[in-house]
Design an enzyme around this catalytic site. Structure first.
Site, mmCIF file in Angstrom:
data_model
loop_
_atom_site.group_PDB
_atom_site.id
_atom_site.type_symbol
_atom_site.label_atom_id
_atom_site.label_comp_id
_atom_site.label_asym_id
_atom_site.label_seq_id
_atom_site.Cartn_x
_atom_site.Cartn_y
_atom_site.Cartn_z
ATOM 1 N N ARG A 97 0.805 -1.060 -0.031
ATOM 2 C CA ARG A 97 -0.062 -0.128 0.067
ATOM 3 C C ARG A 97 0.941 1.199 -0.020
ATOM 4 O O ARG A 97 1.798 1.200 0.864
ATOM 5 C CB ARG A 97 -0.911 0.071 1.325
ATOM 6 C CG ARG A 97 -2.080 -1.006 1.083
ATOM 7 C CD ARG A 97 -2.908 -0.999 2.455
ATOM 8 N NE ARG A 97 -2.246 -1.545 3.473
ATOM 9 C CZ ARG A 97 -1.561 -0.688 4.375
ATOM 10 N NH1 ARG A 97 -1.654 0.619 4.287
ATOM 11 N NH2 ARG A 97 -1.060 -1.338 5.463
ATOM 12 N N TYR A 117 -1.516 -3.250 -7.112
ATOM 13 C CA TYR A 117 -1.379 -3.957 -5.446
ATOM 14 C C TYR A 117 -2.608 -4.087 -4.822
ATOM 15 O O TYR A 117 -3.417 -3.078 -4.568
ATOM 16 C CB TYR A 117 -0.465 -3.310 -4.842
ATOM 17 C CG TYR A 117 -0.314 -4.000 -3.429
ATOM 18 C CD1 TYR A 117 0.238 -5.297 -3.281
ATOM 19 C CD2 TYR A 117 -0.918 -3.153 -2.239
ATOM 20 C CE1 TYR A 117 0.206 -5.931 -1.881
ATOM 21 C CE2 TYR A 117 -0.990 -3.890 -0.990
ATOM 22 C CZ TYR A 117 -0.296 -5.226 -0.972
ATOM 23 O OH TYR A 117 -0.459 -5.703 0.513
ATOM 24 N N GLY A 160 -3.965 -4.077 -1.905
ATOM 25 C CA GLY A 160 -4.497 -3.122 -0.775
ATOM 26 C C GLY A 160 -4.778 -1.791 -1.493
ATOM 27 O O GLY A 160 -5.560 -1.061 -0.917
ATOM 28 N N LYS A 175 -9.404 -2.425 1.994
ATOM 29 C CA LYS A 175 -9.193 -1.244 2.821
ATOM 30 C C LYS A 175 -9.987 0.099 2.707
ATOM 31 O O LYS A 175 -10.603 0.926 3.513
ATOM 32 C CB LYS A 175 -7.576 -0.978 2.835
ATOM 33 C CG LYS A 175 -6.816 -2.324 3.112
ATOM 34 C CD LYS A 175 -6.968 -2.684 4.557
ATOM 35 C CE LYS A 175 -5.884 -3.703 4.754
ATOM 36 N NZ LYS A 175 -6.060 -4.410 6.172
ATOM 37 N N SER A 226 -0.832 -4.077 10.232
ATOM 38 C CA SER A 226 -0.538 -4.862 9.195
ATOM 39 C C SER A 226 0.440 -5.671 9.294
ATOM 40 O O SER A 226 1.727 -5.215 9.830
ATOM 41 C CB SER A 226 -0.441 -4.278 7.871
ATOM 42 O OG SER A 226 -1.458 -3.217 7.751
ATOM 43 N N CYS A 242 1.405 -8.490 11.188
ATOM 44 C CA CYS A 242 1.816 -8.573 12.655
ATOM 45 C C CYS A 242 1.051 -9.869 13.089
ATOM 46 O O CYS A 242 0.950 -10.171 14.252
ATOM 47 C CB CYS A 242 1.144 -7.353 13.689
ATOM 48 S SG CYS A 242 2.421 -5.934 13.622
ATOM 49 N N GLY A 243 0.619 -10.523 12.270
ATOM 50 C CA GLY A 243 0.112 -12.180 12.568
ATOM 51 C C GLY A 243 -1.496 -12.307 12.885
ATOM 52 O O GLY A 243 -1.954 -13.216 13.484
ATOM 53 N N LYS A 244 -2.429 -11.048 12.060
ATOM 54 C CA LYS A 244 -3.792 -11.267 12.550
ATOM 55 C C LYS A 244 -4.484 -12.661 11.862
ATOM 56 O O LYS A 244 -5.012 -13.255 12.646
ATOM 57 C CB LYS A 244 -4.357 -10.236 12.031
ATOM 58 C CG LYS A 244 -4.217 -9.099 12.657
ATOM 59 C CD LYS A 244 -5.587 -8.235 12.763
ATOM 60 C CE LYS A 244 -5.868 -7.644 11.384
ATOM 61 N NZ LYS A 244 -5.104 -6.921 10.612
ATOM 62 N N ASP A 304 -8.958 -9.671 9.157
ATOM 63 C CA ASP A 304 -8.599 -8.592 8.777
ATOM 64 C C ASP A 304 -9.682 -7.045 9.355
ATOM 65 O O ASP A 304 -8.992 -6.058 9.738
ATOM 66 C CB ASP A 304 -8.347 -8.385 7.492
ATOM 67 C CG ASP A 304 -7.506 -7.080 7.089
ATOM 68 O OD1 ASP A 304 -6.424 -6.902 7.822
ATOM 69 O OD2 ASP A 304 -7.583 -6.581 6.053
ATOM 70 N N ARG A 338 1.861 -12.285 -1.354
ATOM 71 C CA ARG A 338 0.362 -12.822 -0.662
ATOM 72 C C ARG A 338 -0.222 -13.957 -1.366
ATOM 73 O O ARG A 338 0.100 -14.303 -2.526
ATOM 74 C CB ARG A 338 -0.690 -11.454 -0.952
ATOM 75 C CG ARG A 338 -0.170 -10.096 -0.473
ATOM 76 C CD ARG A 338 -0.617 -10.001 0.994
ATOM 77 N NE ARG A 338 -0.063 -9.176 1.772
ATOM 78 C CZ ARG A 338 -0.723 -8.210 2.704
ATOM 79 N NH1 ARG A 338 -1.959 -8.788 3.122
ATOM 80 N NH2 ARG A 338 -0.192 -7.205 3.197
HETATM 81 C C1 OXD Z 1 -2.838 -4.924 5.313
HETATM 82 C C2 OXD Z 1 -3.601 -5.798 4.767
HETATM 83 O O1 OXD Z 1 -2.086 -4.256 4.606
HETATM 84 O O2 OXD Z 1 -4.442 -6.541 5.493
HETATM 85 O O3 OXD Z 1 -3.000 -4.435 6.359
HETATM 86 O O4 OXD Z 1 -3.287 -6.265 3.473
HETATM 87 MN MN MN Z 2 -5.020 -5.657 7.140
#
Ligand code: OXD
Ligand code: MN
Length: 602
Positions: free
Chosen positions: A80, A208, A210, A217, A259, A261-263, A288, A386
């Site tokens: 992004r 891309y 995002g 988003k 973003s 960080c392991g969600k 997300d 991704r």
């Molecule tokens: C982010 C995503 O960039 O979820 O936060 O792709």
């Molecule tokens: Mn995200």
């Protein structure tokens, strides 16, 4: 305009505003033809064949990866671009100090010059999509016009698309007007513009995810947060997961982490060996985005508006996220990973050792140990590469994903990536204190956004890049929601990333994070396994169930430590950040800051 709609693709809608808008945008972008997407399987096949024929995607090895495709974005178009992302409101102060701002007039004019004629020789696809189950009063409809088949195929996975959405929209329904063109993929002619006052999004010059999957988003966070403020709900950058106890009772948690960080890993967690005897089962609702509103029972209910996962590939493997690995075995689009000779894919920290050779994310020959001119290792997959995969393929997916009503939220968790300062987990003292904790969240920058990786940045509620209006007002909105909630979820802060003196992670993370979630749910059920510290309640040494985990007393102490010296410095940095909101910062947030500062000085 009639000539633009050859018989086969007559607009399959009676929505005059929609048809007129499509015609108007076609005049601007000059596509060779317009195709209305119906969402059928036959159409999917046609689009895949066409995208393969023009080289937009590559068909992967259909024996090993059935239904899977590969795509490479332009080299300068891999994350992004926050510096090219704008909120276009009439008044600058409505965008607030954390957003880039442009007036709607300037926005349309500037982006208009990039859109003009950008689809010559191309097809304009009209993709009607629903964020949330089709027909739910909770859902929002958007229509994305795009000249990228890759975008259409991704939208097909990430959202609910096609004729059923147009039918649901009827002749007069509200929809977000989303215009996208790859144009020349020129970073100097790239803009991601949001017009919340017009319910519109214009994205040009990027390919891309995002930036271009406009339901994600752009609509579900930036535009939706603006709607949510007006309509009295919350649009958040949060995963939603359910934790089922052996008696069948499920509690749901919503968690915001910046973003990358392991969600996704947390949302799909598999209970660790040591906790298996307790018989927990995890249900993934979303990884997300969460839309949350107060229901008639006075509790906070959440839906995941998406229908797929757009997850970061590197680091995803059978140890870190077995459910994700099972999800992406078929019908998945891989972007910017390494392409192997046998037309399968590979990424750093995946399951397999590096292949002897392959084509890297930039389309260049690659082999293990390859170095650039400066002697730095060359990665096969981009760190922000991704996978796009349907949510229903995930073994832990909750049937409640399709539930119009969503799930009731017991706890909200804010989290950052902090090597120091923040303990493994703590509970805020109240909703108001929790909002302050969320408002001052910080994290080290990751590869999901352009900029210097590792640098600390404040990222309130993980929404810094996604809040579509003035964040000072956003905090006030959170406080308001709290006032209206009769059954308030408790608010926590988690940090899986604390390190020791040698820079090694103190906490194993991944599945083991369930131990922290267990503590969180215990707290929601009033278990007294916590000690009060100046920043909130932290687990007692015995508070976390560490059965089967090798972690020394000293390590645990370090993980849970609230170091006054570090925190006094942290408070100064928070003060600096909060000051940027000036008059717009609710006084309750300053009050919480002052009281916490006082507690730390005592
Ligand atoms: C982010 C995503 O960039 O979820 O936060 O792709
Ligand atoms: Mn995200």
């Amino acid at each position: 305009m009639a000539m633009l709609f050859p018989k086969k693709t007559l607009p399959p809608t009676k929505h005059t505003v929609l048809k007129n808008w499509v015609s108007e945008m076609a005049v601007l972008c000059s596509p060779d033809k317009i195709v209305w997407i119906d969402g059928s399987e036959e159409e999917k096949k046609r689009l895949e064949d066409e995208a393969v024929a023009i080289g937009e995607i590559i068909r992967l090895n259909q024996e090993k990866l059935p239904g899977c495709f590969y795509h490479r974005t332009a080299v300068n178009d891999v994350a992004r671009t926050e510096h090219l992302t704008y909120i276009c409101t009439k008044k600058k102060e409505d965008a607030g100090p954390t957003n880039n701002w442009m007036s709607p007039k300037d926005g349309y004019k500037k982006a208009g010059t990039y859109f003009r004629g950008s689809m010559k020789g191309r097809t304009m696809y009209v993709v009607a999509f629903s964020m949330g189950p089709v027909g739910s009063s909770f859902s929002k409809i958007g229509v994305e016009l795009t000249d990228s088949i890759y975008v259409v195929l991704n939208m097909r996975i990430m959202t609910r698309i096609g004729q059923k959405v147009l039918d649901c929209l009827g002749a007069e329904g509200e929809f977000t007007k989303c215009l996208h063109s790859k144009a020349e993929l020129d970073i100097n002619k790239r803009l991601i513009l949001h017009f919340p006052e017009d319910n519109a999004i214009w994205s040009v010059g990027s390919g891309y995810g995002g930036n271009v999957l406009l339901g994600k988003k752009c609509l579900s966070l930036r535009i939706a947060s603006h709607m949510a403020k007006r309509e009295g709900w919350l649009a958040e950058h949060m995963l939603i997961m359910g934790i089922e106890e052996p008696n069948g009772h499920v509690e749901y948690i919503a968690a915001a982490f910046p973003s990358a960080c392991g969600k996704t890993n947390l949302a799909m967690l598999i209970p660790p060996e040591g906790l298996k005897v307790k018989g927990y089962k995890i249900w993934t609702v979303g990884d997300d985005i969460a839309w949350m509103r107060i229901d008639t029972d006075g509790a906070l209910w959440a839906i995941n508006p998406e229908a797929g996962f757009f997850g970061v590939a590197p680091g995803t493997n059978s140890r870190t996220n077995p459910n994700a690995m099972a999800t992406i075995r078929k019908d998945t689009i891989f972007t910017n990973v390494l392409l192997k000779k046998d037309f399968t894919v590979w990424w750093e920290d995946g399951d397999e050792p590096p292949p002897e050779e392959g084509i890297d994310w930039q389309g260049r020959p690659w082999k293990p140990g390859l170095k650039d001119e400066a002697g730095r290792p060359v990665k096969g997959a981009h760190p922000n590469s991704r996978f796009t995969a349907p949510a229903f393929q995930c073994p832990s997916i909750s049937f409640r994903l399709e539930h119009h009503h969503g799930v009731p939220i017991s706890a909200i968790v804010f989290g950052g990536r902090r090597a120091h300062v923040a303990p493994l987990v703590y509970e805020s003292f109240s909703w108001q204190h929790g909002v302050y904790v969320g408002a001052t969240m910080a994290s080290e920058r990751t590869a999901a956004q352009v900029g210097k990786v590792g640098e600390i940045r404040r990222d309130p509620m993980a929404m810094l890049p996604f809040c579509g209006y003035n964040m000072g007002e956003y905090f006030a909105h959170w406080l308001n929601i709290g006032r209206k909630l009769e059954k308030k979820p408790r608010i926590f802060h988690a940090n899986w990333f604390r390190t020791d003196e040698k820079g090694e992670f103190l906490w194993p993370g991944y599945g083991e994070n369930l131990r922290v979630l267990e503590w969180i749910l215990d707290r929601c059920n009033d278990k007294p396994n916590a000690v009060k510290t100046p920043i909130g309640y932290v687990p007692t040494q015995e508070g976390l169930d560490l059965t089967g985990l090798h972690i020394s007393k000293e390590e645990l102490k370090k993980l849970l430590e609230v170091d006054r010296f570090d925190w006094i410095q942290e408070m100064e940095s928070q003060r600096e950040f909060l000051s940027i909101f000036g008059e717009d910062l609710p006084e309750e947030i300053w009050k919480e800051w002052e009281e916490q500062n006082k507690r730390l000085q005592e």
